[in-house]
Design a protein around this motif. Sequence first.
Motif, PDB file in Angstrom:
ATOM      1  N   ASN A 135       0.808  -1.220   0.000  1.00 47.59           N
ATOM      2  CA  ASN A 135       0.000   0.000   0.000  1.00 47.59           C
ATOM      3  C   ASN A 135       0.845   1.276   0.000  1.00 47.59           C
ATOM      4  N   ILE A 136       2.126   1.141   0.260  1.00 46.79           N
ATOM      5  CA  ILE A 136       3.031   2.297   0.164  1.00 46.79           C
ATOM      6  C   ILE A 136       3.360   2.521  -1.308  1.00 46.79           C
ATOM      7  N   LYS A 137       3.157   3.742  -1.783  1.00 52.56           N
ATOM      8  CA  LYS A 137       3.327   4.029  -3.215  1.00 52.56           C
ATOM      9  C   LYS A 137       4.795   4.075  -3.639  1.00 52.56           C
ATOM     10  N   ALA A 138       5.703   4.359  -2.705  1.00 52.58           N
ATOM     11  CA  ALA A 138       7.127   4.462  -3.041  1.00 52.58           C
ATOM     12  C   ALA A 138       7.654   3.131  -3.559  1.00 52.58           C
ATOM     13  N   ASN A 139       8.492   3.213  -4.606  1.00 50.38           N
ATOM     14  CA  ASN A 139       9.030   2.003  -5.232  1.00 50.38           C
ATOM     15  C   ASN A 139      10.554   1.893  -5.174  1.00 50.38           C
ATOM     16  N   ASN A 140      11.206   2.954  -4.687  1.00 47.99           N
ATOM     17  CA  ASN A 140      12.663   2.918  -4.581  1.00 47.99           C
ATOM     18  C   ASN A 140      13.085   3.798  -3.417  1.00 47.99           C
ATOM     19  N   LEU A 141      14.381   3.831  -3.140  1.00 49.41           N
ATOM     20  CA  LEU A 141      14.847   4.531  -1.944  1.00 49.41           C
ATOM     21  C   LEU A 141      14.673   6.039  -2.051  1.00 49.41           C
ATOM     22  N   LYS A 142      14.802   6.581  -3.253  1.00 49.11           N
ATOM     23  CA  LYS A 142      14.564   8.017  -3.420  1.00 49.11           C
ATOM     24  C   LYS A 142      13.130   8.367  -3.056  1.00 49.11           C
ATOM     25  N   GLU A 143      12.201   7.545  -3.503  1.00 46.14           N
ATOM     26  CA  GLU A 143      10.780   7.811  -3.233  1.00 46.14           C
ATOM     27  C   GLU A 143      10.432   7.592  -1.764  1.00 46.14           C
ATOM     28  N   VAL A 144      11.040   6.577  -1.127  1.00 44.61           N
ATOM     29  CA  VAL A 144      10.823   6.373   0.311  1.00 44.61           C
ATOM     30  C   VAL A 144      11.371   7.579   1.077  1.00 44.61           C
ATOM     31  N   THR A 145      12.537   8.062   0.676  1.00 43.26           N
ATOM     32  CA  THR A 145      13.142   9.224   1.333  1.00 43.26           C
ATOM     33  C   THR A 145      12.245  10.444   1.203  1.00 43.26           C
ATOM     34  N   GLU A 146      11.716  10.672   0.008  1.00 43.65           N
ATOM     35  CA  GLU A 146      10.805  11.809  -0.209  1.00 43.65           C
ATOM     36  C   GLU A 146       9.547  11.669   0.641  1.00 43.65           C
ATOM     37  N   MET A 147       9.035  10.444   0.750  1.00 43.97           N
ATOM     38  CA  MET A 147       7.839  10.178   1.552  1.00 43.97           C
ATOM     39  C   MET A 147       8.085  10.510   3.023  1.00 43.97           C
ATOM     40  N   LEU A 148       9.224  10.077   3.557  1.00 45.74           N
ATOM     41  CA  LEU A 148       9.536  10.328   4.958  1.00 45.74           C
ATOM     42  C   LEU A 148       9.813  11.805   5.213  1.00 45.74           C
ATOM     43  N   LYS A 149      10.440  12.468   4.246  1.00 46.02           N
ATOM     44  CA  LYS A 149      10.705  13.901   4.402  1.00 46.02           C
ATOM     45  C   LYS A 149       9.411  14.707   4.396  1.00 46.02           C
ATOM     46  N   ALA A 150       8.458  14.264   3.587  1.00 43.54           N
ATOM     47  CA  ALA A 150       7.190  14.994   3.460  1.00 43.54           C
ATOM     48  C   ALA A 150       6.316  14.849   4.706  1.00 43.54           C
ATOM     49  N   SER A 151       6.503  13.783   5.463  1.00 45.54           N
ATOM     50  CA  SER A 151       5.660  13.537   6.650  1.00 45.54           C
ATOM     51  C   SER A 151       6.531  13.107   7.831  1.00 45.54           C
ATOM     52  N   PRO A 152       7.289  14.038   8.410  1.00 48.56           N
ATOM     53  CA  PRO A 152       8.197  13.683   9.512  1.00 48.56           C
ATOM     54  C   PRO A 152       7.446  13.064  10.695  1.00 48.56           C
ATOM     55  N   GLY A 153       7.908  11.894  11.127  1.00 47.69           N
ATOM     56  CA  GLY A 153       7.321  11.246  12.294  1.00 47.69           C
ATOM     57  C   GLY A 153       6.025  10.499  12.045  1.00 47.69           C
ATOM     58  N   LYS A 154       5.504  10.541  10.830  1.00 51.35           N
ATOM     59  CA  LYS A 154       4.223   9.877  10.547  1.00 51.35           C
ATOM     60  C   LYS A 154       4.380   8.358  10.474  1.00 51.35           C
ATOM     61  N   TYR A 155       5.483   7.901   9.934  1.00 52.06           N
ATOM     62  CA  TYR A 155       5.642   6.469   9.657  1.00 52.06           C
ATOM     63  C   TYR A 155       6.411   5.755  10.772  1.00 52.06           C
ATOM     64  N   GLN A 156       6.033   4.505  10.973  1.00 48.75           N
ATOM     65  CA  GLN A 156       6.720   3.641  11.927  1.00 48.75           C
ATOM     66  C   GLN A 156       7.445   2.538  11.161  1.00 48.75           C
ATOM     67  N   TYR A 157       8.517   2.051  11.747  1.00 45.55           N
ATOM     68  CA  TYR A 157       9.236   0.960  11.105  1.00 45.55           C
ATOM     69  C   TYR A 157       9.611  -0.100  12.130  1.00 45.55           C
ATOM     70  N   SER A 158       9.852  -1.297  11.635  1.00 47.19           N
ATOM     71  CA  SER A 158      10.356  -2.379  12.487  1.00 47.19           C
ATOM     72  C   SER A 158      11.722  -2.804  11.966  1.00 47.19           C
ATOM     73  N   ALA A 159      12.601  -3.189  12.886  1.00 47.93           N
ATOM     74  CA  ALA A 159      13.964  -3.565  12.486  1.00 47.93           C
ATOM     75  C   ALA A 159      14.481  -4.678  13.389  1.00 47.93           C
ATOM     76  N   CYS A 160      13.674  -5.734  13.506  1.00 50.01           N
ATOM     77  CA  CYS A 160      14.076  -6.879  14.337  1.00 50.01           C
ATOM     78  C   CYS A 160      14.316  -6.404  15.765  1.00 50.01           C
ATOM     79  N   ASN A 161      15.463  -6.711  16.342  1.00 50.72           N
ATOM     80  CA  ASN A 161      15.740  -6.359  17.737  1.00 50.72           C
ATOM     81  C   ASN A 161      16.284  -4.941  17.867  1.00 50.72           C
ATOM     82  N   MET A 162      16.134  -4.386  19.069  1.00 49.76           N
ATOM     83  CA  MET A 162      16.811  -3.133  19.376  1.00 49.76           C
ATOM     84  C   MET A 162      18.323  -3.370  19.333  1.00 49.76           C
ATOM     85  N   ALA A 163      19.057  -2.379  18.862  1.00 52.40           N
ATOM     86  CA  ALA A 163      20.518  -2.422  18.792  1.00 52.40           C
ATOM     87  C   ALA A 163      21.025  -3.568  17.912  1.00 52.40           C
ATOM     88  N   SER A 164      20.201  -4.020  16.995  1.00 46.59           N
ATOM     89  CA  SER A 164      20.600  -5.060  16.040  1.00 46.59           C
ATOM     90  C   SER A 164      21.269  -4.392  14.833  1.00 46.59           C
TER      91      SER A 164
END
Length: 331
Positions: A135-164
């Motif tokens: 459902n995320i429209k971004a298809n590459n890292l440039k587009e993901v970066t633009e998406m995150l810049k346009a909405s600071p703090g809106k998105y959440q991410y998971s990355a396995c364990n803390m300090a991994s």
Amino acid sequence: MPCLTKTFSSLAIALLSAFALPAAHAQDFPNRAVRIVATFTAGGAADATARIFAEKLSVLWKQPVYVDNRIGGGGSIGADNVFRSPPDGYTLLLATNTHVINHVLLKGLAYDYTKDFVPLGLVTSTATMLAVTPNIKANNLKEVTEMLKASPGKYQYSACNMASPQHFSMEMYKHALNLEAQNIPYRGCTPAITDALGGQINIVMASVTAMSAFVKQGTLKPIAVMSSKRSPTLPDVPTARESGIPELKNFALDNYYGFMAPRGTPPAIQKKLEADIMAVAKTFSEPEMKARIEAAGLEPFVMNSTDMMKLIRSDADKLATAAKQANIQAE
């Protein structure tokens, strides 16, 4: 004068014997069982690397080579066990970049990971990848970066364990581009990916192996590999370095596995260990070995001892900076 000549001759013989002794030991090495300490549970990528090499080295040396799983402390307990073992080549550490993270985050360790172990070479890795839900429209890292810049703090991410390594990869990417996204901590990559598939999280950073089946099914969309090279598992997915984003032209954090020995291991034995480990690594292209490492979720990542230590020290600097910038602390 004859007495003096005799004294010098005796001294010369003693010195020659002293220099010849390590070489003699190396020729005889190993003449008994060798122990590989894997600091994570059986069944994972680190353990699989240790067991593949234990089997192959046992055949090469005609001596038993066994894996000792010493878990706990994020790998520090097993590393401490190797640190305290005799430096004779008969106890080896299955080294990972998690040990570098421990070096950066854990205070009061009895050893200095960059000084109290000698490198013997890197052999395998598990590539880290950033993916998003369909459902995320971004298809590459440039587009993901633009998406995150346009909405600071809106998105959440998971990355396995803390300090991994996955958590550090995401935080390093965020900091390089001054992005804001909230980390939702998980205990392991599997629950993190499960919640992404369920729609609770839209961005996930995990190993290529853990996500490749879902990418092929279309339930996760690959964005970029955060390691130094593309993954043979998903060769069409570009690295962050290839994204065209100037700030990421040198970006990489590899999740690697190799071997180290306690400091003080005789140089001749170090040389033999490295040569034999590299000899096994050269068989990775053979069908049987290729199938085994792929089945274990591993990729070839072969590097000699000199380059291994350069990478460890470089990563230690990068991780220390990232930990300070993102306030990453040991759990």
